[in-house]
Motif scaffolding. Structure first.
Motif, mmCIF file in Angstrom:
data_model
loop_
_atom_site.group_PDB
_atom_site.id
_atom_site.type_symbol
_atom_site.label_atom_id
_atom_site.label_comp_id
_atom_site.label_asym_id
_atom_site.label_seq_id
_atom_site.Cartn_x
_atom_site.Cartn_y
_atom_site.Cartn_z
ATOM 1 N N ARG A 1 -3.472 2.579 -9.825
ATOM 2 C CA ARG A 1 -2.092 2.283 -9.415
ATOM 3 C C ARG A 1 -1.419 1.253 -10.314
ATOM 4 O O ARG A 1 -0.263 1.395 -10.692
ATOM 5 N N ARG B 1 0.803 -1.217 0.000
ATOM 6 C CA ARG B 1 0.000 0.000 0.000
ATOM 7 C C ARG B 1 0.839 1.272 0.000
ATOM 8 O O ARG B 1 0.291 2.367 -0.121
ATOM 9 N N LEU B 2 2.149 1.128 0.195
ATOM 10 C CA LEU B 2 3.001 2.318 0.209
ATOM 11 C C LEU B 2 2.847 3.083 -1.102
ATOM 12 O O LEU B 2 2.710 2.479 -2.167
ATOM 13 N N ARG B 3 2.892 4.421 -0.995
ATOM 14 C CA ARG B 3 2.907 5.198 -2.231
ATOM 15 C C ARG B 3 4.336 5.217 -2.749
ATOM 16 O O ARG B 3 5.277 5.389 -1.966
ATOM 17 N N PRO B 4 4.516 5.012 -4.060
ATOM 18 C CA PRO B 4 5.872 4.899 -4.608
ATOM 19 C C PRO B 4 6.772 6.063 -4.169
ATOM 20 O O PRO B 4 7.923 5.853 -3.798
ATOM 21 N N ILE B 5 6.220 7.265 -4.206
ATOM 22 C CA ILE B 5 7.040 8.429 -3.932
ATOM 23 C C ILE B 5 7.488 8.454 -2.472
ATOM 24 O O ILE B 5 8.640 8.766 -2.159
ATOM 25 N N LEU C 1 5.304 8.812 -10.377
ATOM 26 C CA LEU C 1 5.487 8.392 -8.991
ATOM 27 C C LEU C 1 4.594 9.219 -8.080
ATOM 28 O O LEU C 1 4.290 8.830 -6.967
ATOM 29 N N ASP C 2 4.205 10.373 -8.556
ATOM 30 C CA ASP C 2 3.385 11.286 -7.767
ATOM 31 C C ASP C 2 2.337 11.851 -8.723
ATOM 32 O O ASP C 2 2.521 11.802 -9.943
#
Lengths: 407, 267
Positions: free
Chosen positions: B96, A397-401, B76-77
């Protein structure tokens, strides 16, 4: 894909060998505890089961009753000599009863050649062998003729044979009980311990008339210590119990409202209680062992959470180059599953070894069944998935950034 | 919509389909961060278009928003508002998994800190993007080997990242970024951790990839020398584009006089 992931899981586990092994240890201890406890519990259950079977089925025991003296002091069951061989014969006539064997016993010194042995001498009738469901290893039982003619014949239990004869065949030999000669007619097959832990094979059986008239000195003529009754079926037990009470009250001329001068005990019910007790004990052992499995599972979760935190940056890199959430989830879940399955395998091996070692050192009976191993294995694998799921999901669930920026 | 799912098997087709249009197409892109201190605007309505085979350097002081822009470009954002079309895909509407697929398929990343997996061999590092695009083991190895060869490190394929120099690690990272044949190479201060000599080597490699293979490159830097390798320069200051044009004129002057009319009107 899975191949590459397995490889990565292996690399990561190898890089943290000590931690992996310690995590696994929790699983190992849990699984081996479950297996050992199950083996011990099932061993105990099997022992009780065998004792119950050795006792004979559908048994009632009739004991002489308590008495109340003039001063109001009551004696315990068996204090009076109110039961006789005639009572036993009358009980045997009841339609619900398969057999009734009266019994008197005394302890005496037995001699054969240069050896001697002190054992319990039980006087009974030929019914005893069928009521107790007791087979012969050699020879044959005494008969009603022996009973009537008060012959000096004896049937030996296995322990007595071992102590007096060794390897010699005792059938046809003459032993001396209280200095009188008795011919050995047969040898009983081994029965082992009774529910109370007494060695049932340490006994000599002779016709009850012989005990009453020739061996015992201090018995009321014709009186017996107890009568063992076998009922025809389990369903007939309550009816048989009532029949016996009615019959004996009538035979003993007990007035309406007066207390019985005998007691009827249901041995099968006692045996069932013993079986239930061991079953509960076995369950308790299982539950306690399962708790250690749970603790092992929490250990996995703990380490996986640490691992996710530690590798957050790595997760970020993987996400940046195209890993989807489910790839990350699978990767961490796979590690948890590998740890629990390997821990489980080692636990099964140690558990079996431990159970056998415990049995070897203490003589406790252990029973290892495939089902208990499968159970431990399935539960452990489920624990691995269950406790591995949360950390793996956290990672996925971590956001990539955020993951990439993590220091 | 284009973006609901990008078919797995049609990587090449999807990439070529809109190859004639801009690789990056940004309109009025804004980004704000919300913190305890309130809303902090970082990017104030940017407009950028990058065509295939361009080599663009984004320069700016720290805090100018160039890293934020890079993260948005790399999927990524996500931006607070405005549109970003990557190779024609509107990334704002993608989930995602599709974004992950786009990163895997269309973008190659090169980071300042190399970001190689420390415990994996160089070959495994380079092959990692292929793992996520479900390429068979044999093909993974063959392609990773080929890429390592291109950056001149084929003989170190079984070494681990900590056994080679920083410049070599960055080469491995470039090989990893290119192994899936992306449309776009995004480099975030790729020479930041390297000495100037090694940095020049890396920049020459970028230049070669751009000129020979036609790979679109967007790189972030704060060094004028590095930016000079690019053909086009975008200068950011406080979340605004203050220069967008030839790298030769723009790189020399810290206070560019030339403003793009379009940029000026939207900022």
């Amino acid at each position: 894909m899975i191949g590459a992931m397995l490889n990565e899981a292996w690399v990561s586990m190898w890089a943290n060998r000590l931690r992996t092994i310690l995590t696994m240890l929790g699983m190992v201890i849990g699984v081996s505890a479950v297996i050992i406890m199950q083996a011990v519990g099932q061993g105990a259950q099997q022992e009780v089961q065998e004792s119950i079977e050795s006792m004979g089925s559908n048994l009632l025991m009739v004991l002489p009753g308590s008495s109340t003296s003039g001063g109001g002091v009551r004696m315990g069951a068996g204090a009076l000599s109110t039961l006789t061989t005639n009572d036993a014969e009358a009980i045997e006539e009841l339609p619900t009863v398969a057999g009734a064997a009266p019994s008197v016993s005394d302890v005496a010194q037995v001699i054969y050649g240069a050896r001697n042995w002190s054992t319990q001498i039980t006087g009974t009738t030929p019914s005893y062998f069928s009521v107790r469901n007791w087979d012969f290893a050699a020879g044959a039982p005494f008969t009603d003729t022996d009973l009537r003619s008060v012959t000096r014949v004896a049937i030996l239990g296995k322990t007595v044979v071992d102590n007096l004869f060794g390897d010699e065949n005792p059938v046809g030999k003459i032993i001396r009980i209280k200095n009188s000669p008795y011919v050995v007619l047969g040898v009983l097959s081994a029965k082992g311990q009774s529910l109370m832990g007494r060695d049932q094979d340490d006994a000599i059986l002779i016709p009850i008339t012989t005990v009453q008239r020739k061996l015992a000195s201090n018995q009321v003529a014709g009186s017996v210590r107890f009568i063992m009754v076998q009922v025809k079926s389990a369903e007939a037990m309550p009816k048989a119990e009532q029949d016996i009470v009615d019959l004996l009250r009538q035979r003993h001329r007990i007035r309406e409202g007066a207390e019985n001068d005998f007691t009827v005990r249901n041995l099968t019910a006692m045996a069932n209680t013993a079986a239930e007790t061991t079953a509960v004990m076995s369950l308790m052992l299982g539950i306690i062992a399962s708790i250690s499995l749970l603790v092992g599972g929490i250990g996995i979760m703990n380490i996986m959470l640490v691992s996710v935190t530690e590798r957050t940056r790595e997760i970020g890199i993987r996400m940046a180059i195209g890993a989807r959430s489910r790839d990350i989830l699978l990767q961490f879940l796979l590690e948890a599953i590998i740890i629990s399955i390997f821990g489980c395998l080692i636990g099964v091996i140690l558990g079996i070894g431990g159970a056998l070692a415990a049995s070897g050192m203490t003589g406790i009976r252990v029973v290892i069944t495939i089902s208990s191993i499968l159970l431990a294995f399935t539960v452990a694998a489920a624990v691995g998935v269950f406790f591995g799921w949360y950390p793996a999901r956290q990672a996925a669930r971590l956001r990539p950034i955020d993951a990439l920026r993590f220091q | 919509m284009i973006g609901d799912s990008v078919p797995q098997g049609d990587n090449e087709a999807a990439a070529r389909e809109v190859a004639s249009g801009p690789v990056i197409h940004i309109r009025n892109l804004r980004k704000e961060y919300t913190s305890v201190a309130g809303v902090i605007p970082v990017l104030h309505g940017l407009n950028i278009e990058v065509m295939p085979s361009e080599f663009v350097a984004i320069m700016g002081a720290s805090g100018s928003g160039k890293s934020t822009l890079m993260n948005i470009l790399g999927c990524l954002d996500i931006a607070t508002s405005g549109s970003y079309l990557l190779n024609g895909h509107d990334v704002a509407v993608l989930d995602r998994d599709t974004l992950a697929h786009l990163r895997n398929d269309l973008i190659g990343f090169v980071f300042q800190g190399f970001n190689l997996l420390p415990r994996a061999s160089l070959l495994d590092n380079v092959a990692l993007p292929l793992v996520y695009s479900k390429v068979s083991r044999e093909e993974r190895e063959a392609r990773a080997n080929e890429m390592l060869g291109k950056v001149g490190l084929a003989k170190y394929r079984d070494s681990q990242p900590n056994q080679i120099s920083g410049g070599q690690q960055q080469r491995v990272a470039i090989a990893r970024a290119l192994v899936n044949r992306p449309q776009l190479l995004l480099a975030d201060e790729p020479t930041g951790n390297l000495d100037s000599h090694t940095g020049n080597e890396i920049m020459n490699l970028f230049k070669e990839l751009n000129e020979r293979d036609g790979i679109t490159i967007v790189l972030i830097t704060h060094e004028v020398e590095v930016a000079a390798y690019a053909h086009r320069l975008v200068r950011l200051a406080d979340g605004h584009i203050v220069y967008d044009g030839s790298s030769h004129e723009g790189a020399m002057s810290k206070n560019p006089t030339e403003y793009s009319a379009a940029v000026h009107s939207t900022s």
